[in-house]
Scaffold this motif. Sequence first.
Motif, PDB file in Angstrom:
ATOM      1  N   GLN A  54     -16.777  19.437  38.477  1.00  0.00           N
ATOM      2  CA  GLN A  54     -16.345  18.123  39.031  1.00  0.00           C
ATOM      3  C   GLN A  54     -16.094  17.068  37.719  1.00  0.00           C
ATOM      4  O   GLN A  54     -15.146  16.126  37.939  1.00  0.00           O
ATOM      5  CB  GLN A  54     -17.324  17.468  40.071  1.00  0.00           C
ATOM      6  CG  GLN A  54     -17.541  18.262  41.312  1.00  0.00           C
ATOM      7  CD  GLN A  54     -18.580  17.723  42.232  1.00  0.00           C
ATOM      8  OE1 GLN A  54     -19.712  18.307  42.249  1.00  0.00           O
ATOM      9  NE2 GLN A  54     -18.369  16.868  42.524  1.00  0.00           N
ATOM     10  N   ALA A  55     -17.114  17.192  36.840  1.00  0.00           N
ATOM     11  CA  ALA A  55     -17.062  16.407  35.802  1.00  0.00           C
ATOM     12  C   ALA A  55     -15.773  16.731  34.888  1.00  0.00           C
ATOM     13  O   ALA A  55     -14.835  15.644  34.468  1.00  0.00           O
ATOM     14  CB  ALA A  55     -17.977  16.306  34.898  1.00  0.00           C
ATOM     15  N   ASP A  56     -15.365  17.849  34.788  1.00  0.00           N
ATOM     16  CA  ASP A  56     -14.233  18.117  33.922  1.00  0.00           C
ATOM     17  C   ASP A  56     -12.726  17.729  34.769  1.00  0.00           C
ATOM     18  O   ASP A  56     -11.967  17.495  34.030  1.00  0.00           O
ATOM     19  CB  ASP A  56     -14.012  19.613  33.709  1.00  0.00           C
ATOM     20  CG  ASP A  56     -15.222  19.979  32.579  1.00  0.00           C
ATOM     21  OD1 ASP A  56     -15.720  19.375  31.842  1.00  0.00           O
ATOM     22  OD2 ASP A  56     -15.321  21.338  32.680  1.00  0.00           O
ATOM     23  N   ASP A  57     -12.947  17.882  36.063  1.00  0.00           N
ATOM     24  CA  ASP A  57     -11.725  17.570  36.864  1.00  0.00           C
ATOM     25  C   ASP A  57     -11.642  16.085  36.657  1.00  0.00           C
ATOM     26  O   ASP A  57     -10.561  15.422  36.542  1.00  0.00           O
ATOM     27  CB  ASP A  57     -11.956  17.816  38.373  1.00  0.00           C
ATOM     28  CG  ASP A  57     -10.878  17.349  39.219  1.00  0.00           C
ATOM     29  OD1 ASP A  57      -9.898  17.840  39.128  1.00  0.00           O
ATOM     30  OD2 ASP A  57     -11.190  16.537  40.046  1.00  0.00           O
ATOM     31  N   LEU A  58     -12.592  15.220  36.827  1.00  0.00           N
ATOM     32  CA  LEU A  58     -12.407  13.728  36.686  1.00  0.00           C
ATOM     33  C   LEU A  58     -12.003  13.480  35.076  1.00  0.00           C
ATOM     34  O   LEU A  58     -11.008  12.452  35.018  1.00  0.00           O
ATOM     35  CB  LEU A  58     -13.924  13.235  36.739  1.00  0.00           C
ATOM     36  CG  LEU A  58     -14.313  13.070  38.351  1.00  0.00           C
ATOM     37  CD1 LEU A  58     -15.691  12.177  38.335  1.00  0.00           C
ATOM     38  CD2 LEU A  58     -13.471  12.468  39.323  1.00  0.00           C
ATOM     39  N   SER A  59     -12.195  14.223  34.142  1.00  0.00           N
ATOM     40  CA  SER A  59     -12.035  13.807  32.832  1.00  0.00           C
ATOM     41  C   SER A  59     -10.304  14.179  32.572  1.00  0.00           C
ATOM     42  O   SER A  59      -9.605  13.407  32.008  1.00  0.00           O
ATOM     43  CB  SER A  59     -12.487  14.800  31.773  1.00  0.00           C
ATOM     44  OG  SER A  59     -13.824  14.412  31.756  1.00  0.00           O
ATOM     45  N   GLN A  60      -9.929  15.108  33.233  1.00  0.00           N
ATOM     46  CA  GLN A  60      -8.454  15.693  33.353  1.00  0.00           C
ATOM     47  C   GLN A  60      -7.640  14.692  33.988  1.00  0.00           C
ATOM     48  O   GLN A  60      -6.493  14.230  33.613  1.00  0.00           O
ATOM     49  CB  GLN A  60      -8.474  16.993  33.768  1.00  0.00           C
ATOM     50  CG  GLN A  60      -9.011  18.205  32.812  1.00  0.00           C
ATOM     51  CD  GLN A  60      -8.842  19.497  33.530  1.00  0.00           C
ATOM     52  OE1 GLN A  60      -8.325  19.748  34.547  1.00  0.00           O
ATOM     53  NE2 GLN A  60      -9.367  20.570  33.018  1.00  0.00           N
ATOM     54  N   ARG A  61      -8.036  14.330  34.945  1.00  0.00           N
ATOM     55  CA  ARG A  61      -7.199  13.239  36.075  1.00  0.00           C
ATOM     56  C   ARG A  61      -7.356  11.757  35.660  1.00  0.00           C
ATOM     57  O   ARG A  61      -6.172  11.201  35.727  1.00  0.00           O
ATOM     58  CB  ARG A  61      -7.579  13.384  37.578  1.00  0.00           C
ATOM     59  CG  ARG A  61      -7.443  14.814  38.028  1.00  0.00           C
ATOM     60  CD  ARG A  61      -7.569  14.746  39.820  1.00  0.00           C
ATOM     61  NE  ARG A  61      -9.058  14.741  40.148  1.00  0.00           N
ATOM     62  CZ  ARG A  61      -9.363  13.730  40.713  1.00  0.00           C
ATOM     63  NH1 ARG A  61      -8.723  12.719  41.182  1.00  0.00           N
ATOM     64  NH2 ARG A  61     -10.881  13.889  41.193  1.00  0.00           N
ATOM     65  N   TYR A  62      -8.225  11.348  34.922  1.00  0.00           N
ATOM     66  CA  TYR A  62      -8.494  10.077  34.629  1.00  0.00           C
ATOM     67  C   TYR A  62      -8.416   9.691  33.116  1.00  0.00           C
ATOM     68  O   TYR A  62      -8.521   8.474  32.968  1.00  0.00           O
ATOM     69  CB  TYR A  62      -9.527   9.278  35.494  1.00  0.00           C
ATOM     70  CG  TYR A  62      -9.619   9.215  36.835  1.00  0.00           C
ATOM     71  CD1 TYR A  62      -8.392   8.635  37.532  1.00  0.00           C
ATOM     72  CD2 TYR A  62     -10.279  10.062  37.663  1.00  0.00           C
ATOM     73  CE1 TYR A  62      -8.343   8.711  38.803  1.00  0.00           C
ATOM     74  CE2 TYR A  62     -10.251  10.335  39.066  1.00  0.00           C
ATOM     75  CZ  TYR A  62      -9.262   9.470  39.722  1.00  0.00           C
ATOM     76  OH  TYR A  62      -9.114   9.567  41.040  1.00  0.00           O
ATOM     77  N   GLY A  63      -8.586  10.660  32.324  1.00  0.00           N
ATOM     78  CA  GLY A  63      -8.823  10.498  30.873  1.00  0.00           C
ATOM     79  C   GLY A  63      -9.991   9.826  30.415  1.00  0.00           C
ATOM     80  O   GLY A  63      -9.875   9.197  29.319  1.00  0.00           O
TER      81      GLY A  63
END
Length: 269
Positions: A54-63
């Motif tokens: 989940q954390a990696d997904d947030l990083s990718q989508r929101y920078g």
Amino acid sequence: MTKKYEKSWSGRYGPWCVVAGASTGIGASFSEQLAAQGLNILMVSLMGTRLKEQADDLSQRYGVDTIAIEMDLADGDCVDILRRHLGDREVGLLVYVACHSVIGEFLQTSLEDKLKILDVNVRSPLQFVAELAPAMKQRGRGGIILMSSLSGFQGTAMVATYAASKAFDTVLAEGLWAELNPHGVDVLAAVAGATHTPTFDALTPADKRSSVFPMQADDVVVEVLGQLGKCPTHIAGRLNRWVNFVLRRLLSRRAAIRFISNNTKRVYQ
């Protein structure tokens, strides 16, 4: 659902936000919406919740940068673990959503469960605030959100210990608001009613869910973030505010306890 707010979140509450209870429901929505505002997120949740994904997904989508910590917030060393992962990162916002709840009569609930409710719902938020608030006060900016519950406004059968723990969270946040607001730190007791989360859906019989008019987690979070810095306590949901008005202003204390307890028994007993 995400929403753009008038205030600059990264300037007011950044660069890092700690979200405790970040993997599902309201906590996951907080992580999503705050990442959308440009805050780096340190996410805390139970072991086995696949939080890193989940954390990696947030990083990718929101920078944004993210850190995932899987641990049990009932453990006594949870703040030490938090401190090690944070290092010298500057935390401008704490959102404590995590809770432990067991539905059942007090005498039929184990002492172990009662004590875990206190550990997760009372001791850990107290420790997190004590760890992170001093730097916020020194910088003259920051924010703290403690999630509470309508059940914390009066004693409630079937969830007596949980309700008492939420009363603590509300009163703690209100006291912190009075102490820290003059120093530039916004504090909010965020009070939710029934909310569609995996826990709510798992514990509540399917044919009874609609009778308690649950909100969506995203809608709760939009309201809460919009009220941070405006008041010490906010009850999410117009219907929940109306119910609270009736219980606290129009009914006697005895009648309010009986009303909410009977309703809880109707759904869960």
